[in-house]
Scaffold this active site. Sequence first.
Site, short mmCIF file in Angstrom:
data_model
loop_
_atom_site.label_atom_id
_atom_site.label_comp_id
_atom_site.label_asym_id
_atom_site.label_seq_id
_atom_site.Cartn_x
_atom_site.Cartn_y
_atom_site.Cartn_z
N ASP A 80 2.41 12.91 8.29
CA ASP A 80 1.48 11.50 7.72
C ASP A 80 0.32 12.37 7.09
OD1 ASP A 80 -0.60 9.29 7.58
OD2 ASP A 80 0.73 8.52 9.21
N ASN A 139 0.77 9.66 -5.16
CA ASN A 139 1.46 8.48 -4.82
C ASN A 139 1.49 7.45 -3.41
OD1 ASN A 139 3.56 6.39 -6.58
ND2 ASN A 139 4.87 7.53 -4.51
N TYR A 195 -6.10 -3.85 0.37
CA TYR A 195 -5.67 -3.34 -0.49
C TYR A 195 -6.19 -2.74 -2.01
CZ TYR A 195 -1.37 -2.27 -3.61
OH TYR A 195 -0.65 -1.55 -4.06
N GLY A 196 -6.52 -3.84 -2.75
CA GLY A 196 -6.65 -4.26 -3.40
C GLY A 196 -8.11 -2.84 -4.04
N ALA A 197 -9.11 -3.38 -2.52
CA ALA A 197 -10.52 -2.69 -1.80
C ALA A 197 -10.19 -1.14 -2.20
CB ALA A 197 -10.86 -2.91 -0.86
N LYS A 257 -7.08 0.04 -3.38
CA LYS A 257 -7.27 0.89 -5.11
C LYS A 257 -8.37 1.13 -5.96
CE LYS A 257 -2.64 1.32 -4.28
NZ LYS A 257 -1.87 2.95 -4.26
N1 LIG Z 1 5.49 -1.20 -5.81
C1 LIG Z 1 4.41 -2.60 -6.54
O1 LIG Z 1 4.62 -3.57 -6.50
C2 LIG Z 1 3.25 -1.12 -6.66
C3 LIG Z 1 3.08 -2.42 -7.17
C4 LIG Z 1 1.48 -1.16 -8.13
C5 LIG Z 1 1.08 0.42 -7.09
N2 LIG Z 1 1.83 0.64 -6.59
C6 LIG Z 1 1.68 2.02 -5.79
O2 LIG Z 1 3.42 2.46 -5.82
C7 LIG Z 1 2.92 3.89 -4.87
C8 LIG Z 1 4.07 4.16 -4.33
O3 LIG Z 1 4.82 2.59 -3.95
P1 LIG Z 1 6.36 2.11 -3.97
O4 LIG Z 1 6.36 0.84 -5.10
O5 LIG Z 1 7.00 3.50 -4.07
O6 LIG Z 1 6.19 2.27 -1.88
P2 LIG Z 1 7.21 2.26 -1.25
O7 LIG Z 1 9.08 2.62 -1.86
O8 LIG Z 1 7.27 1.72 -0.24
O9 LIG Z 1 6.59 3.91 -1.38
C9 LIG Z 1 5.39 4.33 -0.41
C10 LIG Z 1 5.82 5.75 -0.43
O10 LIG Z 1 4.54 5.95 0.03
C11 LIG Z 1 5.12 6.88 1.97
N3 LIG Z 1 4.15 6.67 3.20
C12 LIG Z 1 3.42 5.93 2.67
N4 LIG Z 1 2.44 5.90 3.89
C13 LIG Z 1 2.12 7.24 4.10
C14 LIG Z 1 1.32 8.23 4.74
N5 LIG Z 1 0.14 7.35 5.61
N6 LIG Z 1 1.95 9.36 4.45
C15 LIG Z 1 2.56 9.78 4.08
N7 LIG Z 1 4.04 9.14 3.46
C16 LIG Z 1 2.77 8.05 3.31
C17 LIG Z 1 6.23 5.87 2.19
O11 LIG Z 1 6.88 7.15 2.92
P3 LIG Z 1 7.62 7.19 4.60
O12 LIG Z 1 7.09 5.45 4.78
O13 LIG Z 1 7.77 7.99 4.67
O14 LIG Z 1 5.76 7.55 4.89
C18 LIG Z 1 6.70 6.42 1.14
O15 LIG Z 1 7.61 6.65 0.73
C19 LIG Z 1 1.59 3.05 -4.23
O16 LIG Z 1 0.84 3.97 -3.88
C20 LIG Z 1 1.75 1.56 -4.27
O17 LIG Z 1 0.36 1.29 -3.82
C21 LIG Z 1 3.12 -0.27 -5.62
#
Ligand SMILES: NC(=O)c1ccc[n+]([C@@H]2O[C@H](COP(=O)([O-])OP(=O)(O)OC[C@H]3O[C@@H](n4cnc5c(N)ncnc54)[C@H](OP(=O)(O)O)[C@@H]3O)[C@@H](O)[C@H]2O)c1
Length: 264
Positions: free
Chosen positions: A62, A88, A153-155, A157
């Site tokens: 984590d 990421n 969430y927005g805060a 980011k």
């Molecule tokens: N998808 C969208 O619509 C979108 C839009 C804009 C920005 N983003 C940003 O893009 C990034 C990737 O998101 P995604 O869309 O690929 O979502 P995702 O598929 O849910 O991937 C997020 C990853 O972060 C890991 N994670 C979360 N909390 C963690 C923690 N405390 N420690 C270690 N790992 C952690 C999760 O893995 P584990 O659960 O195994 O830890 C998961 O693999 C994020 O920062 C998100 O805010 C996404």
Amino acid sequence: MAAMQRPRYRAVITGAGGGIGAAIVRELAPLSDALILVGRREGPLHALRAELNVPAQVVGGDLTDPATLAAIDAAARSLGGLNLLVNNAGLSDFHSFESQPVDAIRALLDTNLLAPMLLTRQLLPQLKAVPAAQIVNVGSVLGLLGFPGFAAYGASKAGLHGFTQALRRELSDTAVEVRSFAPRATDTAINTDAVTAMNRELGTAQDTPQQVAAAFVAFLGGQRGHLTLGAKERFFVRLNGLLPAVPDAAIRKQLRIIRNFLPI
Ligand SMILES: NC(=O)c1ccc[n+]([C@@H]2O[C@H](COP(=O)([O-])OP(=O)(O)OC[C@H]3O[C@@H](n4cnc5c(N)ncnc54)[C@H](OP(=O)(O)O)[C@@H]3O)[C@@H](O)[C@H]2O)c1
């Protein structure tokens, strides 16, 4: 031509088992000499590593736990140092702010803002030790254009965006570049069915993780400090900076639809 000038990457990618993270890893692997894949669930990380033709190490943990940051630091040293950190990993929680549990608000800020800041701090000595390095923080359009249901969430980011800009300027006389990359809505598990349905009803464009990863790798090879994905999103982010009353009014008109999808 630009691709020929790229260094070979030695990279840490957090959230590498997720939708965008795994797609970035697949795009990055042919350009890399070593990868460190980070996430809490090790299963998806080991499965991804098995696909790659590049030395890769899994760090399961984590990111809000200091022990995970130390383990990433040690893994990077054991692989011979690093020149790219991709912050990421992230969480989302679409919720009316007034009823959003306090623990959920804390988790968003801890994971999306504090963890990348502290991982950056932990890895900076290694990043400064190489001739050229990059830190890329994955933000979101929702950190640049406030949207109902995404206040916390927005805060998180928006905070990450501010951190990125200040640190870029603080390190501008070093060989470490600090940059931010803001995807728009993307088809991954971070979005609940309610968010996906709301986006559909609002006509919000959605990218695939592969599209985001391709744009990410192109961005890595360029010079810009920040990239927001999507021409329409870029326009609204600019408009929001200049004339915020215009998006205020446009989003006010969408509020009834948005409320239909918010958890009670
Ligand atoms: N998808 C969208 O619509 C979108 C839009 C804009 C920005 N983003 C940003 O893009 C990034 C990737 O998101 P995604 O869309 O690929 O979502 P995702 O598929 O849910 O991937 C997020 C990853 O972060 C890991 N994670 C979360 N909390 C963690 C923690 N405390 N420690 C270690 N790992 C952690 C999760 O893995 P584990 O659960 O195994 O830890 C998961 O693999 C994020 O920062 C998100 O805010 C996404």
